[in-house]
Design a protein around this motif. Structure first.
Motif, PDB file in Angstrom:
ATOM      1  N   VAL A  76      -9.136  -3.607  -6.116  1.00  0.00           N
ATOM      2  CA  VAL A  76      -9.986  -2.723  -5.320  1.00  0.00           C
ATOM      3  C   VAL A  76     -11.372  -3.339  -5.232  1.00  0.00           C
ATOM      4  CG1 VAL A  76     -10.851  -0.382  -5.051  1.00  0.00           C
ATOM      5  CG2 VAL A  76      -8.637  -0.769  -6.155  1.00  0.00           C
ATOM      6  N   THR A  77     -11.782  -3.694  -4.033  1.00  0.00           N
ATOM      7  CA  THR A  77     -13.044  -4.413  -3.859  1.00  0.00           C
ATOM      8  C   THR A  77     -14.256  -3.556  -4.206  1.00  0.00           C
ATOM      9  OG1 THR A  77     -13.060  -3.795  -1.510  1.00  0.00           O
ATOM     10  CG2 THR A  77     -12.069  -5.919  -2.086  1.00  0.00           C
ATOM     11  N   SER A  78     -14.144  -2.246  -4.075  1.00  0.00           N
ATOM     12  CA  SER A  78     -15.290  -1.375  -4.342  1.00  0.00           C
ATOM     13  C   SER A  78     -15.547  -1.187  -5.834  1.00  0.00           C
ATOM     14  CB  SER A  78     -15.073  -0.005  -3.690  1.00  0.00           C
ATOM     15  OG  SER A  78     -13.882   0.601  -4.161  1.00  0.00           O
ATOM     16  N   THR A  79     -14.540  -1.469  -6.678  1.00  0.00           N
ATOM     17  CA  THR A  79     -14.705  -1.288  -8.126  1.00  0.00           C
ATOM     18  C   THR A  79     -14.618  -2.593  -8.908  1.00  0.00           C
ATOM     19  OG1 THR A  79     -12.339  -0.907  -8.492  1.00  0.00           O
ATOM     20  CG2 THR A  79     -13.718   1.023  -7.983  1.00  0.00           C
TER      21      THR A  79
ATOM     22  N   GLU B  86      -8.667  -0.216   3.286  1.00  0.00           N
ATOM     23  CA  GLU B  86      -9.535  -1.356   3.581  1.00  0.00           C
ATOM     24  C   GLU B  86     -10.202  -1.932   2.331  1.00  0.00           C
ATOM     25  OE1 GLU B  86     -11.821   2.470   4.761  1.00  0.00           O
ATOM     26  OE2 GLU B  86      -9.772   1.661   4.858  1.00  0.00           O
ATOM     27  N   ASN B  87     -10.116  -1.195   1.211  1.00  0.00           N
ATOM     28  CA  ASN B  87     -10.706  -1.691  -0.043  1.00  0.00           C
ATOM     29  C   ASN B  87      -9.692  -2.388  -0.937  1.00  0.00           C
ATOM     30  OD1 ASN B  87     -13.192  -0.632   0.669  1.00  0.00           O
ATOM     31  ND2 ASN B  87     -12.878   1.287  -0.416  1.00  0.00           N
ATOM     32  N   CYS B  88      -8.457  -2.530  -0.455  1.00  0.00           N
ATOM     33  CA  CYS B  88      -7.387  -3.066  -1.300  1.00  0.00           C
ATOM     34  C   CYS B  88      -7.053  -4.512  -0.955  1.00  0.00           C
ATOM     35  CB  CYS B  88      -6.116  -2.220  -1.144  1.00  0.00           C
ATOM     36  SG  CYS B  88      -6.269  -0.537  -1.755  1.00  0.00           S
TER      37      CYS B  88
ATOM     38  N   TYR C 299       0.837  -1.205   0.000  1.00  0.00           N
ATOM     39  CA  TYR C 299       0.000   0.000   0.000  1.00  0.00           C
ATOM     40  C   TYR C 299       0.877   1.263   0.000  1.00  0.00           C
ATOM     41  CZ  TYR C 299      -3.899   3.104   0.971  1.00  0.00           C
ATOM     42  OH  TYR C 299      -4.846   4.102   0.888  1.00  0.00           O
ATOM     43  N   ARG C 300       2.001   1.222   0.696  1.00  0.00           N
ATOM     44  CA  ARG C 300       2.908   2.378   0.671  1.00  0.00           C
ATOM     45  C   ARG C 300       3.469   2.587  -0.732  1.00  0.00           C
ATOM     46  NH1 ARG C 300       4.520   0.111   5.675  1.00  0.00           N
ATOM     47  NH2 ARG C 300       6.389  -0.826   4.721  1.00  0.00           N
TER      48      ARG C 300
END
Length: 317
Positions: A31-34, A50-52, A13-14
Motif C-alpha cells: 500500500v503506497t499510502s502506508t 489506486e494505492n495498491c 485486488y478481488r
C-alpha cells in the motif's frame, strides 16, 4: 515472460477484497499510502485500488521499500511453490529459492553463498543472478535477506528467545549486522516487535504459528501419519494433534527434543510447540515440518488436476 509480469493486479485486488485464504502466500499487497505490505487474508481496512501494488514474493515488496504488516504478519504465509515444466529459467529459480529457503544454508558467508548455490545447480553465479533479476527483480542475496528477516520477525513476536540468539539462529553473523539490517528494512528496532508473552513454563515448550492454504485436508494428512507412526516415538490423537520426538544434527551438534503440532482450521494455521532443547534450531524444525506436512502446497491446484485425472466415480484402479 518473467514472473512479476504475470501478476494480474485486478484479480489480486478481488482476492484482497474477499480475504480469500486460497491465495495466501501467492502474492502480497503493498500500500503506497502506508508503506506496508500485507497478505491477502489481512483484516485491516481494504485499501483503495489506486494505492495498491502487487508482488509475487515478499522479497520484491521489501526491495521496493515496503515494510511487513505487523497485524497479518507476512512471515506466517505459506511459501509460493510455482514451477513450470516448459520454462527453464522458472525451474532454475524454483530450485534456487528452495535452496535459499532452507535454514541450513543461512550460515554460509555471503561471499561464497552464491557460488556454492550456483555450483549446486550446475550454472554460473552470473547466470543465476541474471535469472533472479529477470524473474523477481531482486538478487539472490536480497531474497535470502528477506527470508532471514521474516524468520527473525516471527521469533521476536512469538518467542522469548534473547535477541542475540534470534540473530544467530536466523543466520546473521553478529547482532550488530542483524540490528542494522532490521532497522534498514523495517525502520524498527528488534525490541519494538517483542510481544508480551508472559510467564512461560519451560515444560510446555515454545510455540509458533505456521500458515497454510485451504482447502487443506487435515483429516487425510493425519490419517497418513497415523498409519505410519512408530509407537513411543510419534502419536496422532483425536484433537487433530501430531507429535513426535526429534533429533536434528546441525553442524557438529546434535539436538534432541519433541514437537507437537495442532491444526487450527478456523485460522488456516498450524500451532507448533517444540521443547526447549530445539529452540536453537527452531528455523530448521519449522522448515522440515512445513515440508513433511506439505504446508506450502496449493490444494486448489492439486485438486483440480486430480479431479481431472480421476473423475468422480472412477476411483483408482
Amino acid at each position: 515472460m518473467n514472473r512479476p509480469d504475470r501478476i494480474d493486479a485486478d484479480a489480486c485486488y478481488r482476492a484482497l477484497c474477499s480475504h480469500d485464504a486460497r491465495f495466501d502466500g501467492q502474492f502480497f499487497t503493498a500500500v503506497t499510502s502506508t508503506g506496508i505490505y500485507c497478505r491477502p487474508v489481512c483484516r485491516v481496512r481494504t485499501p483503495r485500488r489506486e494505492n495498491c501494488r502487487f508482488f509475487a514474493h515478499a522479497a520484491q515488496a521489501e526491495h521496493a521499500g515496503f515494510r511487513p504488516c505487523l497485524r497479518c504478519r507476512p512471515e506466517l504465509a505459506p511459501m509460493e511453490r510455482h514451477w513450470s515444466s516448459e520454462d527453464a529459467s522458472a525451474i532454475l529459480l524454483q530450485q534456487a529459492t528452495l535452496w535459499l529457503d532452507d535454514p541450513q544454508h543461512w550460515h554460509d558467508s555471503e561471499g561464497n553463498m552464491g557460488e556454492r548455490m550456483a555450483a549446486r545447480l550446475g550454472v554460473s553465479d552470473r547466470h543465476l543472478r541474471r535469472v533472479f533479476e529477470d524473474q523477481l527483480g531482486v538478487s539472490p542475496l536480497q531474497y535470502l535477506l528477506t527470508r532471514k528477516l521474516l524468520t527473525a520477525k516471527q521469533l521476536l513476536a512469538d518467542t522469548d528467545l534473547p535477541i542475540t540468539q534470534v540473530a544467530l539462529v536466523s543466520g546473521f553473523g553478529s547482532v550488530r549486522r542483524f540490528n542494522a539490517a532490521f532497522f534498514e528494512h523495517y525502520r524498527l528496532n528488534p525490541t519494538q516487535l517483542r510481544r508480551q508473552i508472559g510467564t512461560r513454563d519451560s515444560d510446555q515448550g515454545t510455540t509458533v504459528r505456521l500458515g497454510y492454504r485451504p482447502p487443506y485436508d487435515v483429516a487425510a494428512t493425519l490419517a497418513f501419519f497415523r498409519q505410519r507412526l512408530i509407537e513411543g516415538v510419534a502419536f496422532v490423537d483425536e484433537q487433530q494433534r501430531f507429535g513426535q520426538t526429534l533429533r536434528m544434527d546441525i553442524g557438529e551438534r546434535s539436538h534432541r527434543g519433541w514437537l507437537i503440532a495442532e491444526f487450527d482450521e478456523t485460522r488456516n494455521q498450524l500451532v507448533l510447540r517444540v521443547s526447549d532443547e530445539l529452540r536453537e534450531v527452531l528455523p530448521q524444525v519449522i522448515h522440515r515440518l512445513r515440508a513433511a506436512l506439505d504446508l506450502d502446497a496449493d490444494p486448489g491446484a492439486i485438486n483440480a488436476v486430480l479431479h481431472g485425472a480421476f473423475p468422480a466415480g472412477d476411483g483408482l484402479r
